[in-house]
Design a protein around this motif. Structure first.
Motif, PDB file in Angstrom:
ATOM      1  N   GLY A  26       0.825  -1.204   0.000  1.00  0.00           N
ATOM      2  CA  GLY A  26       0.000   0.000   0.000  1.00  0.00           C
ATOM      3  C   GLY A  26       0.857   1.251   0.000  1.00  0.00           C
ATOM      4  O   GLY A  26       1.828   1.353  -0.758  1.00  0.00           O
ATOM      5  N   ASP A  27       0.552   2.181   0.891  1.00  0.00           N
ATOM      6  CA  ASP A  27       1.281   3.446   0.930  1.00  0.00           C
ATOM      7  C   ASP A  27       2.570   3.370   1.751  1.00  0.00           C
ATOM      8  O   ASP A  27       3.237   4.378   1.964  1.00  0.00           O
ATOM      9  N   GLY A  28       2.922   2.175   2.229  1.00  0.00           N
ATOM     10  CA  GLY A  28       4.178   1.991   2.953  1.00  0.00           C
ATOM     11  C   GLY A  28       4.120   2.319   4.424  1.00  0.00           C
ATOM     12  O   GLY A  28       5.147   2.284   5.114  1.00  0.00           O
ATOM     13  N   ALA A  29       2.941   2.605   4.964  1.00  0.00           N
ATOM     14  CA  ALA A  29       2.820   3.009   6.368  1.00  0.00           C
ATOM     15  C   ALA A  29       3.358   1.949   7.330  1.00  0.00           C
ATOM     16  O   ALA A  29       4.074   2.272   8.281  1.00  0.00           O
ATOM     17  N   LEU A  30       3.027   0.682   7.091  1.00  0.00           N
ATOM     18  CA  LEU A  30       3.473  -0.369   8.005  1.00  0.00           C
ATOM     19  C   LEU A  30       4.983  -0.531   7.953  1.00  0.00           C
ATOM     20  O   LEU A  30       5.643  -0.604   8.997  1.00  0.00           O
ATOM     21  N   LEU A  31       5.558  -0.572   6.762  1.00  0.00           N
ATOM     22  CA  LEU A  31       7.009  -0.739   6.653  1.00  0.00           C
ATOM     23  C   LEU A  31       7.739   0.468   7.240  1.00  0.00           C
ATOM     24  O   LEU A  31       8.755   0.299   7.930  1.00  0.00           O
ATOM     25  N   ALA A  32       7.215   1.669   7.034  1.00  0.00           N
ATOM     26  CA  ALA A  32       7.815   2.861   7.641  1.00  0.00           C
ATOM     27  C   ALA A  32       7.757   2.766   9.165  1.00  0.00           C
ATOM     28  O   ALA A  32       8.722   3.121   9.859  1.00  0.00           O
ATOM     29  N   HIS A  33       6.642   2.266   9.681  1.00  0.00           N
ATOM     30  CA  HIS A  33       6.495   2.079  11.133  1.00  0.00           C
ATOM     31  C   HIS A  33       7.524   1.066  11.651  1.00  0.00           C
ATOM     32  O   HIS A  33       8.149   1.292  12.694  1.00  0.00           O
ATOM     33  N   ALA A  54       3.677   7.204  -2.782  1.00  0.00           N
ATOM     34  CA  ALA A  54       3.540   7.439  -1.336  1.00  0.00           C
ATOM     35  C   ALA A  54       4.656   6.738  -0.562  1.00  0.00           C
ATOM     36  O   ALA A  54       5.192   7.295   0.401  1.00  0.00           O
ATOM     37  N   CYS A  55       5.025   5.523  -0.972  1.00  0.00           N
ATOM     38  CA  CYS A  55       6.135   4.805  -0.330  1.00  0.00           C
ATOM     39  C   CYS A  55       7.433   5.594  -0.459  1.00  0.00           C
ATOM     40  O   CYS A  55       8.172   5.773   0.518  1.00  0.00           O
TER      41      CYS A  55
END
Length: 194
Positions: A26-33, A54-55
């Motif tokens: 998706g927008d990379g939110a989990l990997l950024a977290h 977004a990523c």
């Protein structure tokens, strides 16, 4: 599924400093977290142009790839953890991608909408396909090409020789361990190769 409590729950399952592959990121939110809170490294795989952008804007390394084409670009056990969060139900080759997840990762974490959650059952008993917060689409315009249950995934994991390390449901940000097949809108599995 990107709410904060879900990300925290998944993050607790990922070892500190792990090399992670996030399929359908998706927008990379989990990997950024995971990078920020667990010191993880790795890649996201995403097909949608807007999500890839977004990523990149989040500083997440992303590869634009259609998962239906497989993961041949990655060697066996290339990653400590492979994530499939709200991805499996969108794939035509779901079982193949599950095997690929186990091949390229030492461990896998899969989460998907649990079709056996009691409100969904009630809706089907009333003669209608469910439309809920977790399954917000009408039957004729859903991106989900598969529906599965907690019990279905357990059987699929056994069939493919996967060892389930932990399994539970998620409902309104809470872990559901007692009767998750009926009581949770999301099924979550943490597994390793058998």
């Amino acid at each position: 599924m990107s709410d904060r409590s879900t990300m925290e729950t998944i993050a607790r399952l990922v070892p500190q400093g792990a090399r992670v592959l996030d399929l359908g990121c998706g927008d990379g939110a989990l990997l950024a977290h995971l990078q920020a809170t667990r010191g993880c490294t790795g890649y996201g795989i995403e097909i949608a142009d807007a999500n890839v952008l977004a990523c990149v804007q989040r500083g997440v390394d992303v590869i634009q790839l259609n998962l239906e084409e497989g993961l041949a670009m990655f060697d066996d056990a290339s990653f400590d953890v492979v994530l499939q969060i709200d991805t499996l139900q969108h794939l035509r080759n779901a079982e193949t991608m599950l095997r690929e997840t186990a091949r390229v990762g030492r461990r896998g974490i899969v989460a998907f909408p649990n079709f056996a959650h009691w409100p969904n059952r009630l809706s089907v008993l009333r003669g209608r396909m469910p439309v809920t917060r977790r399954l917000p689409y009408q039957w004729y315009d859903t991106p989900n090409i598969r529906v599965g249950t907690f019990k279905d995934f357990e059987a699929l994991a056994r069939k493919n020789g996967l060892n389930i390390v932990d399994a539970f449901g998620l409902q309104a940000g809470l872990e559901i361990r007692a009767f998750p097949n009926a009581r949770a809108s999301t099924a979550l599995f943490h597994f390793e190769r058998g």
